[in-house]
Motif scaffolding. Structure first.
Motif, PDB file in Angstrom:
ATOM      1  N   GLN A  52       0.802  -1.227   0.000  1.00 27.17           N
ATOM      2  CA  GLN A  52       0.000   0.000   0.000  1.00 27.17           C
ATOM      3  C   GLN A  52       0.838   1.281   0.000  1.00 27.17           C
ATOM      4  OE1 GLN A  52      -2.823  -0.125   3.277  1.00 27.17           O
ATOM      5  NE2 GLN A  52      -3.225  -2.316   2.954  1.00 27.17           N
ATOM      6  N   ARG A  53       2.126   1.178   0.126  1.00 30.61           N
ATOM      7  CA  ARG A  53       2.961   2.364   0.350  1.00 30.61           C
ATOM      8  C   ARG A  53       2.994   3.325  -0.826  1.00 30.61           C
ATOM      9  NH1 ARG A  53       8.091  -0.879   3.068  1.00 30.61           N
ATOM     10  NH2 ARG A  53       7.027  -1.390   5.053  1.00 30.61           N
ATOM     11  N   TRP A  54       2.913   2.792  -2.050  1.00 31.91           N
ATOM     12  CA  TRP A  54       3.077   3.624  -3.239  1.00 31.91           C
ATOM     13  C   TRP A  54       1.757   3.908  -3.943  1.00 31.91           C
ATOM     14  CZ3 TRP A  54       7.833   5.660  -4.135  1.00 31.91           C
ATOM     15  CH2 TRP A  54       8.920   5.051  -3.509  1.00 31.91           C
ATOM     16  N   THR A  55       0.637   3.540  -3.330  1.00 36.30           N
ATOM     17  CA  THR A  55      -0.653   3.647  -4.009  1.00 36.30           C
ATOM     18  C   THR A  55      -0.933   5.063  -4.499  1.00 36.30           C
ATOM     19  OG1 THR A  55      -1.594   1.799  -2.767  1.00 36.30           O
ATOM     20  CG2 THR A  55      -3.147   3.386  -3.728  1.00 36.30           C
ATOM     21  N   HIS A  56      -0.784   6.058  -3.630  1.00 45.30           N
ATOM     22  CA  HIS A  56      -1.106   7.441  -4.003  1.00 45.30           C
ATOM     23  C   HIS A  56      -0.163   7.975  -5.073  1.00 45.30           C
ATOM     24  CE1 HIS A  56       1.988   7.553  -0.978  1.00 45.30           C
ATOM     25  NE2 HIS A  56       2.161   8.857  -1.083  1.00 45.30           N
ATOM     26  N   VAL A  57       1.071   7.495  -5.066  1.00 46.51           N
ATOM     27  CA  VAL A  57       2.047   7.950  -6.067  1.00 46.51           C
ATOM     28  C   VAL A  57       1.677   7.409  -7.444  1.00 46.51           C
ATOM     29  CG1 VAL A  57       4.456   7.889  -6.787  1.00 46.51           C
ATOM     30  CG2 VAL A  57       3.886   8.102  -4.349  1.00 46.51           C
ATOM     31  N   VAL A  58       1.455   6.109  -7.535  1.00 42.01           N
ATOM     32  CA  VAL A  58       1.234   5.516  -8.853  1.00 42.01           C
ATOM     33  C   VAL A  58      -0.185   5.774  -9.367  1.00 42.01           C
ATOM     34  CG1 VAL A  58       3.056   3.811  -8.594  1.00 42.01           C
ATOM     35  CG2 VAL A  58       0.746   3.235  -7.847  1.00 42.01           C
ATOM     36  N   LYS A  59      -1.110   6.127  -8.490  1.00 43.01           N
ATOM     37  CA  LYS A  59      -2.408   6.596  -8.988  1.00 43.01           C
ATOM     38  C   LYS A  59      -2.218   7.879  -9.783  1.00 43.01           C
ATOM     39  CE  LYS A  59      -5.919   4.674  -5.887  1.00 43.01           C
ATOM     40  NZ  LYS A  59      -6.911   4.986  -4.819  1.00 43.01           N
ATOM     41  N   ASP A  60      -1.352   8.763  -9.289  1.00 42.92           N
ATOM     42  CA  ASP A  60      -1.073  10.019  -9.988  1.00 42.92           C
ATOM     43  C   ASP A  60      -0.246   9.799 -11.249  1.00 42.92           C
ATOM     44  OD1 ASP A  60      -2.428  11.405  -8.050  1.00 42.92           O
ATOM     45  OD2 ASP A  60      -0.647  12.304  -7.125  1.00 42.92           O
ATOM     46  N   LYS A  61       0.697   8.878 -11.177  1.00 43.58           N
ATOM     47  CA  LYS A  61       1.702   8.743 -12.233  1.00 43.58           C
ATOM     48  C   LYS A  61       1.517   7.500 -13.101  1.00 43.58           C
ATOM     49  CE  LYS A  61       4.097  12.421 -11.036  1.00 43.58           C
ATOM     50  NZ  LYS A  61       4.277  13.585 -11.944  1.00 43.58           N
ATOM     51  N   GLY A  62       0.425   6.762 -12.885  1.00 38.39           N
ATOM     52  CA  GLY A  62       0.199   5.532 -13.646  1.00 38.39           C
ATOM     53  C   GLY A  62       0.259   5.707 -15.146  1.00 38.39           C
ATOM     54  N   PRO A  63      -0.398   6.725 -15.724  1.00 40.20           N
ATOM     55  CA  PRO A  63      -0.336   6.898 -17.181  1.00 40.20           C
ATOM     56  C   PRO A  63       1.085   7.103 -17.694  1.00 40.20           C
ATOM     57  CG  PRO A  63      -2.154   8.165 -16.265  1.00 40.20           C
ATOM     58  CD  PRO A  63      -1.358   7.666 -15.101  1.00 40.20           C
ATOM     59  N   GLN A  64       1.902   7.847 -16.938  1.00 41.08           N
ATOM     60  CA  GLN A  64       3.281   8.068 -17.370  1.00 41.08           C
ATOM     61  C   GLN A  64       4.091   6.774 -17.327  1.00 41.08           C
ATOM     62  OE1 GLN A  64       1.539  10.018 -15.327  1.00 41.08           O
ATOM     63  NE2 GLN A  64       2.131  12.179 -15.490  1.00 41.08           N
ATOM     64  N   ILE A  65       3.848   5.939 -16.295  1.00 38.28           N
ATOM     65  CA  ILE A  65       4.546   4.652 -16.213  1.00 38.28           C
ATOM     66  C   ILE A  65       4.168   3.783 -17.406  1.00 38.28           C
ATOM     67  CG2 ILE A  65       4.853   2.555 -14.852  1.00 38.28           C
ATOM     68  CD1 ILE A  65       4.267   4.233 -12.347  1.00 38.28           C
ATOM     69  N   LEU A  68       5.919   4.972 -20.581  1.00 38.26           N
ATOM     70  CA  LEU A  68       7.330   4.621 -20.607  1.00 38.26           C
ATOM     71  C   LEU A  68       7.522   3.140 -20.918  1.00 38.26           C
ATOM     72  CD1 LEU A  68      10.249   5.536 -20.146  1.00 38.26           C
ATOM     73  CD2 LEU A  68       9.970   4.898 -17.740  1.00 38.26           C
ATOM     74  N   LEU A  69       6.736   2.293 -20.294  1.00 38.12           N
ATOM     75  CA  LEU A  69       6.862   0.861 -20.558  1.00 38.12           C
ATOM     76  C   LEU A  69       6.514   0.524 -22.006  1.00 38.12           C
ATOM     77  CD1 LEU A  69       5.485  -0.550 -17.207  1.00 38.12           C
ATOM     78  CD2 LEU A  69       7.781  -0.895 -18.123  1.00 38.12           C
ATOM     79  N   ASN A  70       5.536   1.211 -22.564  1.00 35.23           N
ATOM     80  CA  ASN A  70       5.212   1.004 -23.984  1.00 35.23           C
ATOM     81  C   ASN A  70       6.394   1.386 -24.868  1.00 35.23           C
ATOM     82  OD1 ASN A  70       2.626   0.014 -23.549  1.00 35.23           O
ATOM     83  ND2 ASN A  70       1.666   2.036 -23.670  1.00 35.23           N
ATOM     84  N   GLU A  71       7.087   2.458 -24.485  1.00 37.92           N
ATOM     85  CA  GLU A  71       8.266   2.876 -25.251  1.00 37.92           C
ATOM     86  C   GLU A  71       9.376   1.837 -25.133  1.00 37.92           C
ATOM     87  OE1 GLU A  71      10.550   5.232 -27.774  1.00 37.92           O
ATOM     88  OE2 GLU A  71       8.423   5.403 -27.269  1.00 37.92           O
ATOM     89  N   PHE A  72       9.586   1.311 -23.920  1.00 36.43           N
ATOM     90  CA  PHE A  72      10.574   0.250 -23.738  1.00 36.43           C
ATOM     91  C   PHE A  72      10.266  -0.929 -24.656  1.00 36.43           C
ATOM     92  CE2 PHE A  72      11.607   1.380 -19.033  1.00 36.43           C
ATOM     93  CZ  PHE A  72      12.550   2.298 -19.454  1.00 36.43           C
ATOM     94  N   LYS A  73       9.012  -1.361 -24.657  1.00 29.19           N
ATOM     95  CA  LYS A  73       8.620  -2.519 -25.460  1.00 29.19           C
ATOM     96  C   LYS A  73       8.796  -2.238 -26.954  1.00 29.19           C
ATOM     97  CE  LYS A  73       5.334  -4.860 -22.414  1.00 29.19           C
ATOM     98  NZ  LYS A  73       3.950  -5.361 -22.278  1.00 29.19           N
ATOM     99  N   GLU A 173      12.704  11.984 -22.410  1.00 26.70           N
ATOM    100  CA  GLU A 173      11.556  12.891 -22.409  1.00 26.70           C
ATOM    101  C   GLU A 173      10.391  12.302 -21.616  1.00 26.70           C
ATOM    102  OE1 GLU A 173      11.653  16.078 -23.942  1.00 26.70           O
ATOM    103  OE2 GLU A 173      13.744  15.435 -23.864  1.00 26.70           O
ATOM    104  N   LEU A 174      10.202  10.981 -21.700  1.00 23.77           N
ATOM    105  CA  LEU A 174       9.113  10.338 -20.970  1.00 23.77           C
ATOM    106  C   LEU A 174       9.399  10.231 -19.479  1.00 23.77           C
ATOM    107  CD1 LEU A 174       8.252   7.483 -23.497  1.00 23.77           C
ATOM    108  CD2 LEU A 174       6.777   9.414 -22.881  1.00 23.77           C
ATOM    109  N   LEU A 175      10.663  10.227 -19.109  1.00 26.58           N
ATOM    110  CA  LEU A 175      11.020  10.083 -17.701  1.00 26.58           C
ATOM    111  C   LEU A 175      10.820  11.366 -16.897  1.00 26.58           C
ATOM    112  CD1 LEU A 175      14.259   7.902 -17.764  1.00 26.58           C
ATOM    113  CD2 LEU A 175      12.173   7.402 -16.491  1.00 26.58           C
ATOM    114  N   ARG A 176      11.021  12.519 -17.511  1.00 25.64           N
ATOM    115  CA  ARG A 176      10.971  13.757 -16.728  1.00 25.64           C
ATOM    116  C   ARG A 176       9.657  13.938 -15.976  1.00 25.64           C
ATOM    117  NH1 ARG A 176      13.573  16.157 -21.290  1.00 25.64           N
ATOM    118  NH2 ARG A 176      15.813  16.387 -20.899  1.00 25.64           N
ATOM    119  N   PRO A 177       8.493  13.668 -16.584  1.00 26.75           N
ATOM    120  CA  PRO A 177       7.246  13.835 -15.818  1.00 26.75           C
ATOM    121  C   PRO A 177       7.093  12.829 -14.682  1.00 26.75           C
ATOM    122  CG  PRO A 177       6.821  13.792 -18.197  1.00 26.75           C
ATOM    123  CD  PRO A 177       8.226  13.342 -17.997  1.00 26.75           C
TER     124      PRO A 177
END
Length: 391
Positions: A52-65, A68-73, A173-177
């Motif tokens: 549960q520790r990162w829930t609030h962070v990744v709710k905000d930043k989920g689209p950016q993650i 980035l993963l799509n770009e990696f793939k 560029e995708l990492l900065r946000p």
């Protein structure tokens, strides 16, 4: 080193361009940056269950993650001519790797995957990636009154999608946000603070107020992290993941010397440079060093007193060897430190050094600025205006 050189040459040929002429500058008016470049802060409560520790962070930043993963793939499939084999391996092997990871990191990654809806394999891969592609500049410096400062540029995204039209690295560029400041707390009190990419649970840049500061730079070596990762997957698990080691150091070490011993002696999956700053500045007790690590043992421990006396500086090359001629950030950084002099050591002065090309380049995602005694910690997104070299 040969692998790095070949990749640099490949990038130049693929982009149909020449290496830009060497540009060295020492700026003196970069600080303060625009307010829009300031990095946001989140509190991570270590008293919560790990999932549960990162829930609030990744709710905000989920689209950016996800982006980035799509770009990696996309990058992986392009490199391997459209093959899905590696992407499929990541999706399938990731959960199996997660089951072998120490706590609380395994549960933290499971929680991130659950909140974002991403596959656990993708989140595990996301957390491995920073062990292999982090190109940085770190400096520990002492001002005339004895205060120690620790600053760094984190450069990331080398070879990961050069955009010819915009002269940018797509992953950078995708990492900065996704750059965030994290205040890790227990019982409502700060244990340490770090700069993270949202979704990454390890530590690359951090401060334990009044005690010590830490940054990690990648070390290019023949026993690279990919070997350690393959050994881990195959069941040979004697080393620690770099990001987990640094996180453990920040949570558990109660002094500069204890942190130094942990960073020197813990076997790892990947070689690295650990740049460590403390809070003592007199004579032989001056606390600033670069620990050059092989996976199994320390290769060298370089103390600030023997380096320069008032500062120590590390990029991505052994300090006793010349840097790669295509990637010499070290010489310009030393030049700018010399221009600044010890009298200029401050948040402003050191930010100016970090903002001077080619220390600042197209790969630079952020600059972090730390002062250990006061616990001062700030971070700014970085952008390199044209003309600017790719790395």
């Amino acid at each position: 080193m040969l692998r790095l050189l070949l990749c640099l040459v490949t990038v130049i040929s693929l982009t149909n361009c020449q290496v830009p002429p060497f540009m060295e500058e020492c700026v003196n008016n970069a600080y303060p940056p625009p307010a829009s470049h300031k990095v946001p802060t989140y509190v991570v409560n270590l008293d919560l269950p790990a999932a549960q520790r990162w829930t609030h962070v990744v709710k905000d930043k989920g689209p950016q993650i996800k982006n980035l993963l799509n770009e990696f793939k996309s990058f992986i499939t392009d490199i391997f001519h459209g093959s899905q084999a590696i992407v499929d391996f990541i999706d399938k092997a990731g959960p199996l790797v997660d089951e072998t990871l120490p706590q609380p990191f395994a549960d933290e990654m499971r929680g991130i995957a659950n909140v974002t809806g991403l596959k656990l394999g993708e989140i595990v891969f996301f957390n491995v990636f920073y062990e292999f592609f982090t190109v940085c500049t770190s400096i520990v410096a002492q001002d005339p009154t004895g205060k120690l400062y620790h600053v760094r540029n984190l450069d990331f995204g080398l070879f990961l999608g050069w955009d010819i039209k915009n002269n940018t690295w797509s992953v950078t560029e995708l990492l900065r946000p996704m750059v965030i400041m994290v205040d890790f707390q227990k019982g409502g009190e700060t244990v340490f603070k770090s700069i993270n990419f949202a979704g990454y649970v390890g530590i690359l840049t951090a401060i334990k107020p009044k005690l010590f500061t830490l940054t990690m730079n990648e070390r290019f070596n023949k026993d690279g992290g990919y070997i350690g990762l393959l050994e881990w997957i195959a069941g040979q698990r004697t080393g620690q993941w770099m990001g987990f080691l640094t996180r453990n150091v920040m949570e558990k070490a109660s002094s500069y010397l204890e942190a130094k011993v942990m960073l020197q002696n813990t076997e790892m999956l990947a070689p690295a440079y650990f740049i460590l700053g403390g809070n003592a500045t007199s004579g032989p007790f001056q606390q600033g060093c670069v620990i050059t690590r092989a996976r199994e043992y320390p290769v060298d421990v370089w103390d600030m007193e023997s380096a320069n006396g008032w500062y120590i500086l590390e990029t991505n090359y052994d300090h006793w060897e010349a840097p790669l001629f295509l990637d010499d950030r070290r010489t310009p950084a030393h030049h700018c430190m010399g221009n600044m002099t010890q009298q200029g050591v401050s948040i402003k002065g050191l930010y100016n050094v970090l903002s001077s090309r080619p220390v600042l380049n197209k790969l630079t995602t952020y600059s972090a600025l730390m002062q250990v005694d006061s616990g001062h910690f700030e971070a700014w997104l970085q952008y390199c205006p044209e003309p600017c070299i790719p790395w």
